[in-house]
Design an enzyme around this catalytic site. Structure first.
Site, PDB file in Angstrom:
ATOM      1  N   ASP A  44       0.833  -1.195   0.000  1.00  0.00           N
ATOM      2  CA  ASP A  44       0.000   0.000   0.000  1.00  0.00           C
ATOM      3  C   ASP A  44       0.873   1.252   0.000  1.00  0.00           C
ATOM      4  O   ASP A  44       2.000   1.225   0.524  1.00  0.00           O
ATOM      5  CB  ASP A  44      -0.903   0.022   1.226  1.00  0.00           C
ATOM      6  CG  ASP A  44      -1.921  -1.103   1.206  1.00  0.00           C
ATOM      7  OD1 ASP A  44      -2.479  -1.369   0.128  1.00  0.00           O
ATOM      8  OD2 ASP A  44      -2.153  -1.714   2.265  1.00  0.00           O
ATOM      9  N   TYR A  72       5.726  -9.013   8.482  1.00  0.00           N
ATOM     10  CA  TYR A  72       5.388  -7.597   8.581  1.00  0.00           C
ATOM     11  C   TYR A  72       5.527  -7.116  10.018  1.00  0.00           C
ATOM     12  O   TYR A  72       5.305  -7.882  10.972  1.00  0.00           O
ATOM     13  CB  TYR A  72       3.941  -7.346   8.161  1.00  0.00           C
ATOM     14  CG  TYR A  72       3.634  -7.587   6.707  1.00  0.00           C
ATOM     15  CD1 TYR A  72       3.739  -6.565   5.777  1.00  0.00           C
ATOM     16  CD2 TYR A  72       3.214  -8.846   6.275  1.00  0.00           C
ATOM     17  CE1 TYR A  72       3.430  -6.784   4.437  1.00  0.00           C
ATOM     18  CE2 TYR A  72       2.902  -9.073   4.938  1.00  0.00           C
ATOM     19  CZ  TYR A  72       3.020  -8.044   4.024  1.00  0.00           C
ATOM     20  OH  TYR A  72       2.720  -8.256   2.705  1.00  0.00           O
ATOM     21  N   ASP A  86      -6.697   1.989   6.851  1.00  0.00           N
ATOM     22  CA  ASP A  86      -5.366   2.582   6.976  1.00  0.00           C
ATOM     23  C   ASP A  86      -5.510   4.092   7.140  1.00  0.00           C
ATOM     24  O   ASP A  86      -6.635   4.621   7.161  1.00  0.00           O
ATOM     25  CB  ASP A  86      -4.488   2.211   5.771  1.00  0.00           C
ATOM     26  CG  ASP A  86      -5.039   2.736   4.444  1.00  0.00           C
ATOM     27  OD1 ASP A  86      -5.677   3.807   4.435  1.00  0.00           O
ATOM     28  OD2 ASP A  86      -4.833   2.082   3.414  1.00  0.00           O
ATOM     29  N   ARG A 177      -4.044  -5.020   6.833  1.00  0.00           N
ATOM     30  CA  ARG A 177      -5.118  -4.064   7.137  1.00  0.00           C
ATOM     31  C   ARG A 177      -6.356  -4.804   7.647  1.00  0.00           C
ATOM     32  O   ARG A 177      -6.990  -4.392   8.629  1.00  0.00           O
ATOM     33  CB  ARG A 177      -5.480  -3.248   5.895  1.00  0.00           C
ATOM     34  CG  ARG A 177      -4.527  -2.103   5.612  1.00  0.00           C
ATOM     35  CD  ARG A 177      -5.023  -1.295   4.426  1.00  0.00           C
ATOM     36  NE  ARG A 177      -4.923  -2.015   3.175  1.00  0.00           N
ATOM     37  CZ  ARG A 177      -5.760  -1.881   2.144  1.00  0.00           C
ATOM     38  NH1 ARG A 177      -6.798  -1.058   2.251  1.00  0.00           N
ATOM     39  NH2 ARG A 177      -5.583  -2.544   1.027  1.00  0.00           N
TER      40      ARG A 177
END
Length: 219
Positions: A44, A72, A86, A177
């Site tokens: 993203d 992550y 987000d 997300r």
């Protein structure tokens, strides 16, 4: 670098396609002819971290890299939700509840292993040939089916309300997300992913990646 892979540490506020375009421009200028360049999984725009860029003949193997596990580091902001999951979406205050670390640990246990996850509507998934985010932005109703993903590990690295920081090792196709949104729902606090960094893709690590400036890219 015209036939192989390049590890890039993507900066924030840049699309994955923007990274590819900039790398293609540099390699094309060096080679004096157009060089084929692609990526192996988007990040993203707000996110940072490791991208595997494929070039030349290696582009035909892009699918292999896309299917690899990833690690992550993320920050979930509790007490609020975002229309996109987000910082780029419309943020709404939903709860003042302050869960304890033990309460969070208990909830996280339900998100380890194989789980069903619904990708965010603001994503690059194609629905009838169109990107989900394009449909969502045009006001059309978007229905994305749940999918099976694997959360190999999920640990808290720091917690100071409202920020919950985690590290997670996941299968391909997992949306961090969505993970943040689902954890917020389970805690009954709401949550969205405020920061996201991809630190590894299989054996490749972000510490070994190049900055765009290392390639002479400054814009």
């Amino acid at each position: 670098m015209n036939d192989g892979i390049i590890l890039i540490d993507k900066p924030a506020n840049m699309t994955s396609f923007g990274v590819v375009a900039r790398v293609r421009r540099v390699l094309t200028n060096q080679a004096g002819k157009k060089v084929k360049v692609g990526h192996t999984g988007t990040l993203d725009p707000f996110a940072t971290g490791l991208m595997i860029i494929v070039t030349g003949k290696e582009c035909k193997n892009a699918g292999h890299y896309t299917k690899l596990d990833k690690v992550y580091e993320a920050t979930f902001r509790l007490g609020q939700t975002s229309t996109t999951g987000d910082p780029e979406g419309e943020v709404t205050e939903v709860s003042s509840k302050v869960p304890t670390r033990d309460e969070i640990e208990a909830v996280l246990e339900n998100f380890r292993g194989d789980i069903m996850q619904r990708p965010p509507i603001f994503s690059a998934i194609k629905i009838n040939g169109r990107r989900a985010y394009a449909l969502a932005r045009s006001g059309e109703e978007v229905e994305i089916p749940e999918r099976l993903v694997t959360i190999h590990s999920l640990e808290i690295t720091d917690y100071s309300y409202p920020e919950l920081k985690i590290r997670t090792h996941v299968s391909s196709g997992t949306y961090i997300r969505s993970l943040g949104v689902d954890i917020g729902a389970a805690l009954k606090t709401g949550a969205y992913c405020s920061q996201l960094r991809r630190t590894s893709i299989s054996e490749w690590k972000v510490e070994d990646a190049k900055q765009l400036s290392d390639l002479g890219i400054t814009d």
